[in-house]
Design an enzyme around this catalytic site. Structure first.
Site, short mmCIF file in Angstrom:
data_model
loop_
_atom_site.label_atom_id
_atom_site.label_comp_id
_atom_site.label_asym_id
_atom_site.label_seq_id
_atom_site.Cartn_x
_atom_site.Cartn_y
_atom_site.Cartn_z
N SER A 1 61.09 49.42 45.58
CA SER A 1 61.02 49.89 46.96
C SER A 1 61.40 48.82 48.00
O SER A 1 62.53 48.37 48.02
CB SER A 1 59.62 50.43 47.21
OG SER A 1 59.57 51.14 48.39
N GLU B 1 51.62 56.38 57.12
CA GLU B 1 51.23 54.99 57.28
C GLU B 1 52.07 54.44 58.44
O GLU B 1 53.18 54.91 58.69
CB GLU B 1 51.51 54.21 56.00
CG GLU B 1 50.64 54.66 54.85
CD GLU B 1 50.85 53.82 53.60
OE1 GLU B 1 49.94 53.06 53.26
OE2 GLU B 1 51.92 53.92 52.98
N ALA B 2 51.55 53.42 59.10
CA ALA B 2 52.29 52.85 60.23
C ALA B 2 53.66 52.37 59.77
O ALA B 2 54.63 52.39 60.54
CB ALA B 2 51.48 51.70 60.83
N GLY C 1 49.01 45.24 47.46
CA GLY C 1 49.09 45.81 46.11
C GLY C 1 50.53 45.91 45.63
O GLY C 1 50.80 46.53 44.59
#
Ligand code: G16
Length: 546
Positions: free
Chosen positions: A67, A376-377, A504
């Site tokens: 990602s 999510e921001a 994470g």
């Protein structure tokens, strides 16, 4: 049917586990330097096969991607039958398998998982897998395939796909031919579903100026271009930049959603034309943020919080106009990273829940609403419509022509949104649809509220596992004493808020700070980062953490 131990043992011998490395299942699966991941990928293949067997042979998804991480990293995300992230109860088994020290102990661990979960080995497993553009994917996918083969799994190779396309495929494969059929289980089917919904919503509207999309030099580039061929340029003028997937080292480098969000600036060498719309995908196209510059060239970010506000408001209007506001309620899910100003703005109109970082947490919290908007921001999010809400929307009879128009828009919106996971392409279409309907410039969208100045920094520590949080990651329980020091620092700052949590996905601890002014937010971030670095930091302490 018995376990073919010999098949596992001999295949495992080709995928030796590196010594002195412990693998941990993180925010979105395993993620590390690609050179260390071969054995983990092999074992993830085994795990996915076991998971499929446990779930009566439903198809499980494996996405090989890291990602937003740098190109040299890789990772894997596991997808459950409905298209959601692997159920958290199975993360422990993923970790156990990844860390089994030898071929024999791997076999023993497989047996342990079978026993603990009640897997029926007679059930045929089915798994679909795909990958992003990283050079390391080729060999890591081979390791996945070996793991699947060791448990004689039916395999579908989806090839190069975005993460949300893989999630979509999983749900389609598992619902094909049922009343819940989600769509045609192909990437072309995905394009057609989104293009049809977008055409319904956009046709007849006055076009806005083109949107420039930074593809992070990742898989989003070819996939966006494929989609544009299906939808056509007439309805969706897009200029794709940072769309090179073949030049070494370019993926996510000085571009992409994570860079733009954390640096609070445009991708390097992208000159912003004042008041024009820009967006950035991340490396596997499951996140998106928007931005623009004003007449003075000042950068303005429209992140996941701003998207949540825009989307929740639009859906509430449609629900009301369709005459469904008594039966369909909208709620929003955020994390501690949500800007305080966004939470204040949203809570004036809708219930807002705060959960720990990770779409796996947001997704489940959003399921408790009729319409759950989660973002999510950092731009990772989507909208979930509950099964009852979908039935209500589908059965409703509108009472006027305007209610009928709102209802058909709502129905098209249900198809436009990838409800399996955050999806940069689908979210881009969602935002573009709303701006088209509102005829808003990015500055008009931005007017809803002003973000409190904020700063997100990384601190390199010797061991991030010693950082333990509570209260949806807003408090630090361990190491002891650190939270008290953070509280002292925050108390000295007007409008101050700060928290610390271990990442994470990267080997670091993240520090978030916001305050009434730019300078105090920056200073608070540096102060808290120093508190962490002084006692637990790795390497020399930087003068500033950003
Ligand atoms: C993943 C997760 C996101 C999370 C992000 C950062 O995103 O899917 O939910 O916000 O990691 O997590 P952390 O702060 O724990 O590193 P992606 O886009 O990298 O897969």
């Amino acid at each position: 049917m018995s376990l073919n131990e010999q098949a596992i043992r001999s295949a495992s011998a080709n995928h030796p586990r590196p010594h002195n490395t412990t693998f941990a299942y993180g925010t979105a699966g395993f993620r590390a330097n690609a050179d260390t991941l071969d054995s983990t990928m092999f074992r993830v293949g085994i795990l996915a096969a076991l998971r499929s067997k446990k779930l009566a042979g439903q198809t499980i998804g494996i996405m090989v991607t890291a990602s937003h991480n740098p190109e040299q990293d890789n990772g894997v995300k596991l997808v459950d039958p409905h298209g959601e992230m692997l159920h958290s109860s199975w993360e422990q088994y993923a970790t156990l398998l990844a860390n089994a020290v030898s071929d024999d102990s791997l076999v023993a661990t497989v047996r342990q998982v079978i026993q603990a979960t009640g897997v029926d080995l007679a059930v045929k497993a089915k798994v679909v897998f795909g990958h992003d553009t990283r050079p390391s994917c080729r060999s890591l996918v081979r390791a996945v395939v070996d793991g699947l083969a060791a448990l004689d799994t039916d395999q579908v190779n989806a090839g190069l796909v975005t993460t949300p396309q893989l999630h979509y495929l999983v749900r389609c494969l598992n619902t094909e031919g049922t009343p819940e059929a989600y769509g045609e289980p192909t990437v072309d089917g995905y394009y057609r579903k989104l293009a049809t919904a977008y055409s319904t919503l956009a046709t007849g509207r006055h076009l806005l100026p083109a949107l420039t999309v930074d593809c992070a030099n990742g898989v989003g580039a070819p996939k966006l271009k494929e989609f544009l061929k299906v939808v056509g340029n007439d309805l969706l003028p897009i200029i794709a930049v940072r769309d090179s997937t073949t030049q070494a080292g370019h993926l996510n480098f000085d571009c992409g959603a994570d860079y733009v969000k954390t640096q609070q600036r445009a991708p390097r060498n992208v000159e912003l034309v004042p008041w024009q719309r820009y967006a950035s995908f991340d490396g596997d196209a499951d996140r998106i943020v928007f931005y623009y510059a004003d007449a003075d060239g000042v950068f303005h970010l429209l992140d996941g919080d701003k998207i949540a506000g825009l989307v929740a408001g639009f859906i509430m209007d449609l629900v009301k106009d369709a005459g469904l506001d008594d039966s369909v309620k909208v709620g929003v899910v955020q994390t501690a990273y949500a800007n305080g100003a966004s939470t204040k703005y949203l809570t004036e109109g809708v219930p807002v829940t705060c959960v720990p970082t990770g779409v796996k947490h947001l997704h489940h919290a959003a399921e408790s609403y009729d319409v759950g908007v989660y973002f999510e921001a950092n731009g990772h999010g989507t909208v979930l419509f509950s099964p009852l809400t979908l039935s209500t929307i589908s059965a409703h009879s509108p009472s006027s022509p305007s209610a009928s128009a709102a209802l058909s828009n709502l129905r098209a919106l249900v198809d436009l949104i990838n409800q399996t996971v955050g999806d940069a392409i689908s979210d881009m279409l969602l935002v573009e649809t709303i701006l088209l309907h509102r005829q808003w410039s990015p500055a008009q969208w931005d007017r809803a509220y002003s973000d409190y100045p904020n700063r997100l920094v990384k601190v390199l520590v010797a061991d991030r596992t010693q950082f333990v949080t509570s209260d949806a990651e807003r408090r630090l329980d361990k190491p002891e004493g650190v939270q008290a020091a953070i509280d002292d620092a925050v108390a000295k700052v007007d409008g101050g808020r700060s928290f610390v949590r271990p990442s994470g996905t990267e080997d670091c601890v993240r520090v978030y700070a916001e305050a009434a002014t730019r300078d105090t937010a920056d200073e608070l971030a540096n102060t808290v980062a120093r508190i962490v670095h002084d006692k637990f930091g790795k390497g020399p302490q930087p003068a500033s953490f950003f």
